[in-house]
Design an enzyme around this catalytic site. Structure first.
Site, PDB file in Angstrom:
ATOM      1  N   HIS A 123      27.460 -14.276 -30.063  1.00 56.50           N
ATOM      2  CA  HIS A 123      27.092 -13.484 -31.240  1.00 56.50           C
ATOM      3  C   HIS A 123      26.722 -12.090 -30.731  1.00 56.50           C
ATOM      4  CE1 HIS A 123      24.438 -12.191 -34.555  1.00 56.50           C
ATOM      5  NE2 HIS A 123      24.954 -13.152 -35.283  1.00 56.50           N
ATOM      6  N   GLN A 203      21.694 -21.526 -33.249  1.00 53.34           N
ATOM      7  CA  GLN A 203      22.461 -22.525 -34.012  1.00 53.34           C
ATOM      8  C   GLN A 203      22.176 -23.956 -33.547  1.00 53.34           C
ATOM      9  OE1 GLN A 203      23.893 -21.991 -36.702  1.00 53.34           O
ATOM     10  NE2 GLN A 203      24.137 -19.781 -36.676  1.00 53.34           N
ATOM     11  N   LYS A 226      16.510 -19.985 -39.671  1.00 49.10           N
ATOM     12  CA  LYS A 226      17.608 -20.959 -39.559  1.00 49.10           C
ATOM     13  C   LYS A 226      17.072 -22.387 -39.464  1.00 49.10           C
ATOM     14  CE  LYS A 226      20.740 -17.684 -37.332  1.00 49.10           C
ATOM     15  NZ  LYS A 226      21.740 -17.320 -38.341  1.00 49.10           N
ATOM     16  N   CYS A 366      29.797 -11.670 -36.809  1.00 49.18           N
ATOM     17  CA  CYS A 366      29.077 -10.973 -35.720  1.00 49.18           C
ATOM     18  C   CYS A 366      29.577 -11.426 -34.358  1.00 49.18           C
ATOM     19  CB  CYS A 366      27.568 -11.187 -35.817  1.00 49.18           C
ATOM     20  SG  CYS A 366      26.852 -10.652 -37.348  1.00 49.18           S
TER      21      CYS A 366
HETATM   22  N1  PMP Z   1      22.888 -15.942 -32.361  1.00 46.93           N
HETATM   23  C1  PMP Z   1      23.589 -16.803 -33.104  1.00 46.93           C
HETATM   24  C2  PMP Z   1      24.447 -17.821 -32.416  1.00 46.93           C
HETATM   25  C3  PMP Z   1      23.517 -16.734 -34.490  1.00 46.93           C
HETATM   26  O1  PMP Z   1      24.231 -17.580 -35.230  1.00 46.93           O
HETATM   27  C4  PMP Z   1      22.695 -15.764 -35.095  1.00 46.93           C
HETATM   28  C5  PMP Z   1      22.594 -15.661 -36.614  1.00 46.93           C
HETATM   29  N2  PMP Z   1      23.816 -15.542 -37.269  1.00 46.93           N
HETATM   30  C6  PMP Z   1      21.979 -14.904 -34.271  1.00 46.93           C
HETATM   31  C7  PMP Z   1      22.102 -15.030 -32.913  1.00 46.93           C
HETATM   32  C8  PMP Z   1      21.111 -13.833 -34.823  1.00 46.93           C
HETATM   33  O2  PMP Z   1      20.041 -14.365 -35.536  1.00 46.93           O
HETATM   34  P1  PMP Z   1      19.075 -13.364 -36.341  1.00 46.93           P
HETATM   35  O3  PMP Z   1      19.960 -12.571 -37.242  1.00 46.93           O
HETATM   36  O4  PMP Z   1      18.148 -14.276 -37.056  1.00 46.93           O
HETATM   37  O5  PMP Z   1      18.398 -12.511 -35.319  1.00 46.93           O
END
Ligand code: PMP
Length: 412
Positions: A123, A203, A226, A366
């Site tokens: 990500h 995740q 999450k 992302c």
């Molecule tokens: N890493 C992973 C694997 C994610 O799925 C996400 C959320 N989509 C994030 C990081 C970022 O999380 P946050 O937006 O809560 O900082």
């Protein structure tokens, strides 16, 4: 199992609402999990009965708030099996946790010519902080590729690790491919080369029991939202000796020991990383979310989600023109499935599904370098949770077929 799910769905009133006059079918749980009543109630009670700032007052309310805030730290430590609550730093999110490690620990240990090893499935929040650190330090950024079955290439991982590798940063579970990486084994390999390992567990945390000591990770990051807590609260786990060595990167109230006109000294970890008034309500909500997950039992959650995916994946695989990214076997799939329908733009698929009350994500998730590796610009992603049902999986597949039919007719 059905009885348990039917009862717990009442904890999430949002699941009863309608979208476009259809019953809501929420399948964007990887983006954020819905918040159960128990969490909302605990936060409301805190604001109604014990609200005060933490670490600042000797009066009763301040002491109650501080005690509650610190008690959740113990709870988080127990939840991920950390050796010590002082290894738990409260942050805003996974993103902030990973930025903190890169900006503080990364600055400390990475020198010119050193290597930082990432995976291609990261990500952006576990990629850009390292990319920017590598730029600042003139370090080398390397990416572990995927195998042909679109899982992490462990053989390539071994080959890319060298004595120059200072940091390995990887997702435990990919938010796109739905695959969980063999973190324990990868940590062992990385430690043989004296590299530190930073794990993005965003995740994983609400889906499997975590044990940071067993995995032997050096750092691990996740977000409260999450896992049923509100947005704006996250966690960074770090081994005690590493947090101790790290300089703070934000300065102000709460994190200091002593300040003069020209100097300042810091509190020990974790408080030196928590400058200013923290998200106290968020921390209280995080504690309640952990209580909620513990009450359901992580093993039940994992088994329930696996059952749903065992039902869903083969049904999706039957749809002509539907390409699934990531592993094709349900054993390697968490509750995330990413796909495209031939000749229909992912945004059209998601919009069509929304018209039928089904909420899924479309875009690059992302993870643009991963999209490039997969040879696509964007995909559709459905992600399930313990409150979803087999009937909902069937409804989703049916809705997808309707969307496919609609757009195929349009283009005729
Ligand atoms: N890493 C992973 C694997 C994610 O799925 C996400 C959320 N989509 C994030 C990081 C970022 O999380 P946050 O937006 O809560 O900082």
């Amino acid at each position: 199992m059905t009885i348990k799910r039917e009862t717990l769905r009442k904890d999430f009133p949002i699941l009863d609402r309608k979208v476009n006059e259809e019953p809501l079918l929420y399948l964007d749980n990887a983006a954020t999990l819905q918040t159960p009543n128990q969490v909302l109630k605990k936060i409301t009670e805190f604001y109604q009965k014990s609200h005060a700032n933490v670490h600042r007052g000797v009066y009763t309310l301040a002491q109650e708030a501080t005690q509650a805030y610190e008690q959740v730290r113990e709870q988080v430590a127990a939840f991920i099996h950390a050796a010590n609550a002082h290894e738990i730093v409260y942050t805003r999110s996974t993103t902030e946790s990973l930025n903190l490690v890169a900006s503080s620990f990364g600055e400390l240990v990475v020198q010119e010519g050193d290597e930082i090893l990432l995976t291609i499935m990261e990500h952006h929040s576990n990629l850009i902080p390292w990319q920017q650190l590598a730029k600042r330090k003139k370090a080398i950024l390397k990416y572990v590729p995927l195998t042909v079955d679109q899982t992490l290439d462990v053989h390539a991982f071994k080959q890319q690790l060298t004595e120059k590798t200072k940091i390995v940063a990887l997702a435990q579970t990919s938010n796109v491919l739905g695959v969980t990486n063999p973190v324990k084994k990868l940590v062992e390999l990385a430690h043989q080369q004296h590299a530190y390992v930073v794990v993005d567990a965003a995740q994983t945390v609400a889906h499997h029991a975590l044990d940071v000591q067993d995995l032997n990770v050096d750092f691990l990051a996740f977000s409260g939202h999450k896992m049923g807590a509100p947005t704006g609260i996250g966690v960074l786990y770090g081994k005690s000796e590493l947090l101790k060595a790290m300089p703070p990167i934000q300065f102000g109230g709460e994190m200091i020991e002593n300040v003069t006109k020209t100097t300042a000294t810091w509190q020990p970890a974790p408080w030196k990383f928590e400058a200013g008034t923290p998200n106290i309500g968020g921390v209280i909500g995080l504690g309640a979310a952990i209580d909620y997950l513990n009450h359901l039992e992580m093993s039940w959650i994992a088994a329930t989600e696996k059952k749903l995916m065992m039902h869903l994946l083969p049904e999706l695989q039957k749809i002509e023109g539907l390409t699934i990214y990531g592993p094709q076997t349900v054993e390697r799939h968490e509750g995330i499935v990413t796909f495209n329908l031939a000749h229909i733009h992912p945004h059209d698929v998601a919009t069509g599904l929304d018209m039928l009350g089904v909420e899924v994500r479309a875009g690059h998730h992302c993870a643009q370098p991963l999209m490039a590796a997969l040879g696509v610009e964007s995909t559709v992603r459905a992600s399930l949770s313990f409150y979803n049902s087999i009937a909902e999986m069937d409804r989703f597949v049916y809705a997808l077929k309707m969307v496919k039919e609609f757009f195929n007719h349009e283009s005729e």
